[in-house]
Structures are given as structure tokens and as C-alpha cells.
Motif scaffolding. Structure first.
Motif, short mmCIF file in Angstrom:
data_model
loop_
_atom_site.label_atom_id
_atom_site.label_comp_id
_atom_site.label_asym_id
_atom_site.label_seq_id
_atom_site.Cartn_x
_atom_site.Cartn_y
_atom_site.Cartn_z
N LEU A 1 0.90 -1.41 0.00
CA LEU A 1 0.34 -0.07 0.24
C LEU A 1 0.39 1.97 0.23
O LEU A 1 0.52 2.13 -1.04
CB LEU A 1 -0.93 -0.08 1.16
CG LEU A 1 -1.87 -1.22 1.33
CD1 LEU A 1 -2.84 -1.08 2.68
CD2 LEU A 1 -3.02 -0.67 -0.01
N ARG A 2 1.96 1.02 0.88
CA ARG A 2 2.94 2.02 0.75
C ARG A 2 3.19 2.45 -0.85
O ARG A 2 3.44 3.68 -1.57
CB ARG A 2 3.84 2.28 1.41
CG ARG A 2 5.19 3.21 1.46
CD ARG A 2 6.48 2.65 2.83
NE ARG A 2 7.08 1.85 2.74
CZ ARG A 2 6.84 1.12 3.36
NH1 ARG A 2 6.12 0.50 4.42
NH2 ARG A 2 7.18 -0.02 3.37
N THR A 3 3.95 1.63 -0.88
CA THR A 3 4.28 1.62 -2.72
C THR A 3 3.71 2.12 -3.78
O THR A 3 3.61 3.39 -4.62
CB THR A 3 5.41 0.28 -3.05
OG1 THR A 3 5.35 0.10 -2.24
CG2 THR A 3 6.07 0.29 -5.11
N TYR A 4 1.99 1.54 -3.31
CA TYR A 4 1.14 1.90 -4.44
C TYR A 4 0.76 3.28 -4.40
O TYR A 4 0.36 3.96 -5.36
CB TYR A 4 -0.13 0.90 -4.20
CG TYR A 4 -1.32 1.20 -4.80
CD1 TYR A 4 -1.69 0.90 -6.02
CD2 TYR A 4 -2.20 1.97 -4.36
CE1 TYR A 4 -3.01 1.23 -6.55
CE2 TYR A 4 -3.98 2.37 -4.80
CZ TYR A 4 -4.21 2.49 -6.25
OH TYR A 4 -4.71 2.28 -7.26
N SER A 5 0.87 3.32 -3.19
CA SER A 5 -0.05 5.21 -2.79
C SER A 5 1.02 5.86 -3.27
O SER A 5 0.86 7.46 -4.25
CB SER A 5 -0.02 5.64 -1.37
OG SER A 5 1.05 5.10 -0.62
N MET A 6 2.61 5.99 -3.40
CA MET A 6 3.93 6.90 -4.02
C MET A 6 3.29 6.58 -5.55
O MET A 6 3.41 7.52 -5.65
CB MET A 6 5.04 6.00 -3.22
CG MET A 6 5.06 6.18 -1.84
SD MET A 6 6.47 5.42 -1.83
CE MET A 6 8.26 6.26 -2.49
N GLU A 7 3.23 5.38 -6.35
CA GLU A 7 3.30 5.33 -7.77
C GLU A 7 1.68 5.68 -7.73
O GLU A 7 1.81 6.75 -8.93
CB GLU A 7 3.18 3.84 -8.33
CG GLU A 7 4.47 3.28 -7.98
CD GLU A 7 4.14 1.64 -8.31
OE1 GLU A 7 3.00 1.24 -8.59
OE2 GLU A 7 5.71 0.97 -8.27
N THR A 8 0.62 6.42 -7.15
CA THR A 8 -0.43 7.26 -7.79
C THR A 8 -0.24 7.84 -7.82
O THR A 8 -0.97 8.67 -8.80
CB THR A 8 -1.58 6.57 -6.29
OG1 THR A 8 -1.66 4.86 -6.81
CG2 THR A 8 -3.07 6.87 -6.84
N ALA A 9 0.28 8.44 -6.73
CA ALA A 9 0.58 10.27 -6.51
C ALA A 9 1.65 11.11 -7.68
O ALA A 9 1.38 11.50 -8.14
CB ALA A 9 1.41 9.98 -5.04
#
Length: 470
Positions: free
Chosen positions: A419-427
Motif C-alpha cells: 500500500l505504501r508503494t502503491y500510494s507513492m506510484e499513484t501520487a
């Protein structure tokens, strides 16, 4: 032709009087203007007078301060008066209190339905172990229901046979163990009499009498403990049946259960959860498979060592070692200590030391070779986190909590990392493209290598990244 009469000159005193009156009028006008200006300065919000002699209602007002009076600064805003560090600490503190209260309520709820929670957790672990068999049977052409039934029946039969074999071996060897236990106690008594501790036979007899009196005095408590043991057995059977039913439904309908669970997640967080689910399930499956293989190797080699040393009940002890291996770190110590104690009581000190050497050797090979090779990077949890998780799980829910604690920590670690990696990539994907001089900088970040499925997309089948069993 008529002539106009010439104006008569006025006396000098009359001209001076008019000029004086004109100057008096000008001064009065100037004073009125100054008074109006001072009234405007001395009015508060909404035009309320602050200073002056009296208002229209005849109420006396506060006189204006003199020019030489010192200026009094207004009091600052209380929020601005609090230091920045204290404000940050206060903001973090009340949020931590809310989280602590939420966790406390959650733990109370789990404690109230502890049997259901542990049964479902055990069903998840068994499902993670049996699901690959269901997938293989389905690839051979069997229908889903038949593949599930065959796998469940075989799995439960094997577990039941293992339990029956352990009970049978214990009952077969209990008389021999009892005799050897008596011999061991007599040998310990002789050793104490001949030891440098100067223990007399009277002291040993007194200790035995005290133990007998304690048992006779606490007969009621022992009976109550026996009744509690019966209650525990009933709860265990109930939890086992609930776990069996849950395993059947998870094996048969796990995909639709996961899709229904996704509908409970808010729409904005649903893509991230849909992507984290398959990774969490792969982590759990890898943990269960690796733990079963490692526990089986431990049980075989330690059981062979105990058997060669002629320790009684070698097979039941090997089964106990296999079962205790599901409690990381702590379970290995407990099962090894049990084997050493049985060897000490039945075969003496030398055999107990040899059993201890065998146990330590196998556990060292397990910790440094087997676990890194079998588990690999699928389950990356620090040993300190393992110890703390086992201790916390044991305090909350006993042996069941200790078994479930480590896979729960491993799955949580995987989910949080994704989830941390996903939120960074989404941003990075949603950030505006650079313009002007910054456009010559690095290009925008590429999309993630494994994009999570959208909320409306169906969850892929097991073996293709599905979170739940097929």
C-alpha cells in the motif's frame, strides 16, 4: 439724469466687530471639525463611543487617555501563545489516544468471540495448505465441488489419523513411562542422598509428605480444574468443527467471498486493497508451506535421533515436535525441552545430554539453512518481531494466538509495504506534468510494473494472483 447717492463710510469700530465675529465663527468651525474627528477615533466596533464626556443618553463615558500615557499591547491569541512543539505533541497525542481506544475496543470484541476468531484463523491456515491441491485437481478436469470434497476429506482424514496415532502411542507407552518415571525418581533420590548438598532421607520424605498433603488439601481446586478441562475440550471440539466448515467454504467459494469482501471497502481505497489481497495470500501460502516442510524435517530427524538413543515414546515426541514447530522460536524450545526431560527421567543424564545435542544441531540447521532456503523472501519478518508477536499472541489468546501471531505479522508487513508503494506510484502518476524549464528534468515516473485491478474488475483465479482460494 438722476444721480445715485454715494455710500456713507461706516465707522471703524463696526468693521472691526464684523471681522472679529468672522474669526470667532471660523474658530468654532475648526473646533467642531476637531471634535468630530476625535469622536470618530473614540468609537468602538459598531460605532459605540469609547471616550468622551457623555453620550446622548446621558451615560458618562470613559475619558480619553492623555497623549503621554504608554500604549498597552493587546493580548495574543491563546493558540499562538502555545509553542509549536507542544501543539504538534498535543495533535499527535489525541490521535494516539483515539487509536489506542480503538485497539482496546477491538481486543475486547476479539476476546468476546475468541473461539470464532481462532477457528476462522485456523481455517485460513488449513486452506492455504490445501488450496494448491484443489487447484491441481481442477487442472486435471475435476469439477470444483468434487475437487474440494476430495481435498477436504483427504486432509481431514490425514489429520485425524495423526491425532489418533499420537494418542495410541501415548496410551501404549504410558505404563512403561510410568515405571521408568518411578525408577528415575528413585535414582534422583539416591543421587540427592549422595550429593554434596547434604540432603537427608528425612528431608526428602518430608517434601513428599508435603506434596501429598497439598494434593489432599486442594482436592476441590483440582476437581474444579478438571471440570474446566472438560469445558476446554468441549470448546476445542466446537472450534474444530467450526474450522472444518469454514475450510470447506473457503476452498469451494473463496473467490466470491473475496469479491464480496472488496465491496465493503470504500471505493477510493478499493483498488489498493484489491492489489494487496493477492500478495497477502501468497505470503500466507508461502508461510504455511514452508512451516510444514521445516516442521516435518525437524520431526523426522529429531525423532530418528531419539529413537536411536532408545528413548521411549520416540514417535509421539516426534509428532509433538512437528506440532510445536508451528510456534516459531518458542515452540522449538518447548518441544526440545520436553524430549530432553523424557530422556533424563527414563534414560539418565548422558542420554539426556545426547538428546539435547541432537535437538540443538537440528534446530541450528533449520534456522540457518532450511528456513532461508525454503521460505526465502516470501516471509521477511525480523526475529525480534517474531518473538514479540508470539509473546503478544500468547498473552491475548494462548497457544492459538501464538500460532496465528507470526503469519498475521508477515501478512500485515506485506500489505503495508504494498500500500505504501502503491500510494507513492499513484501520487506520481496523478502529479501534473512539468512545464517550462522543469520540463527538461527527469521524465515522469512510469506506471507500476504490476498495476492493481480496478474495483469493478473480477478477481483472477487462484494461481493467477487471487487473494482467496478458488
Amino acid at each position: 439724469m438722476s444721480t445715485q447717492p454715494e455710500p456713507q463710510p461706516q465707522p471703524g469700530w463696526l468693521g472691526r466687530l464684523g471681522a472679529g465675529l468672522t474669526r470667532i465663527g471660523e474658530r468654532l468651525n475648526e473646533r467642531r471639525a476637531e471634535a468630530a474627528a476625535s469622536d470618530d477615533d473614540a468609537t468602538g466596533p459598531g460605532g459605540a463611543p469609547l471616550y468622551g464626556s457623555a453620550d446622548t443618553a446621558g451615560v458618562e463615558r470613559v475619558p480619553a487617555p492623555p497623549d503621554y500615557a504608554p500604549a498597552v499591547a493587546a493580548r495574543p491569541d491563546p493558540v499562538a501563545a502555545v509553542p509549536w512543539g507542544m501543539r504538534v505533541a498535543a495533535e499527535a497525542s489525541w490521535r494516539l489516544l483515539v487509536l489506542a481506544g480503538t485497539l482496546w475496543v477491538l481486543m475486547k470484541i476479539i476476546s468476546a468471540v475468541q473461539l470464532v476468531v481462532l477457528a476462522f484463523a485456523a481455517a485460513l491456515l488449513v486452506t492455504a495448505m490445501l488450496q494448491p491441491t484443489v487447484a491441481r485437481l481442477r487442472r486435471t478436469g475435476l469439477p470444483r465441488g468434487l475437487a474440494t470434497a476430495v481435498t477436504a476429506v483427504l486432509g481431514f482424514v490425514v489429520m485425524g489419523l495423526v491425532g489418533w496415532f499420537v494418542v495410541w502411542q501415548v496410551m501404549e507407552n504410558i505404563d512403561n513411562l510410568s515405571d521408568r518415571l518411578k525408577d528415575g525418581i528413585e535414582e534422583l533420590k539416591r543421587w540427592l542422598l549422595n550429593s554434596p548438598f547434604h540432603v537427608t532421607e528425612k528431608q526428602i520424605n518430608d517434601i513428599a509428605e508435603n506434596l501429598t498433603d497439598a494434593v489432599a488439601t486442594n482436592t476441590e481446586e483440582i476437581t474444579s480444574a478438571g471440570l474446566q478441562g472438560v469445558t476446554v475440550i468441549v470448546e476445542f471440539l466446537t472450534g474444530m468443527l467450526l474450522a472444518m466448515f469454514s475450510t470447506l467454504f473457503l476452498l469451494y467459494d473463496g473467490k466470491r467471498i473475496w469479491q464480496w469482501t472488496l465491496k465493503l471497502v470504500p471505493a477510493q481505497a478499493r483498488p489498493g486493497v484489491a492489489g494487496a489481497g493477492p500478495r497477502a495470500w501468497r505470503t500466507l501460502t508461502a508461510y504455511v508451506r514452508g512451516t510444514v516442510i521445516v516442521a516435518l524435517i525437524d520431526a523426522i530427524f529429531i525423532g530418528l535421533g531419539i529413537w536411536f538413543l532408545d528413548v521411549p515414546m520416540a514417535v509421539p515426541l516426534a509428532v509433538f515436535i512437528f506440532l510445536f514447530a508451528f510456534i516459531p522460536l518458542v515452540g522449538a524450545v518447548m518441544s526440545g525441552a520436553l524430549a530432553v526431560v523424557v530422556a533424563l527421567v527414563t534414560q539418565g543424564v548422558f542420554t539426556a545430554l545426547m538428546v539435547l545435542v541432537v535437538v540443538l544441531a537440528v534446530q541450528q540447521i533449520e534456522g540457518h539453512v532450511l528456513q532461508p532456503f525454503i521460505l526465502g523472501r516470501a516471509v521477511r519478518v525480523h526475529p525480534l518481531a517474531v518473538v514479540l508477536a508470539v509473546a503478544a499472541g500468547g498473552l491475548v489468546a494462548g497457544i492459538g494466538g501464538a500460532v496465528v501471531a507470526v503469519p498475521l505479522v508477515a501478512v500485515t508487513n506485506t500489505v503495508v509495504g504494498y500500500l505504501r508503494t502503491y500510494s507513492m506510484e499513484t501520487a506520481l502518476r496523478t502529479a501534473p506534468e512539468p512545464r517550462g524549464a522543469t520540463a527538461l528534468g527527469p521524465a515522469t515516473a512510469p506506471p507500476p510494473a504490476t498495476a492493481p485491478p480496478p474495483a469493478s474488475a473480477p478477481v483472477p483465479a487462484q494461481g493467477e494472483g487471487a487473494v482467496g482460494p478458488e
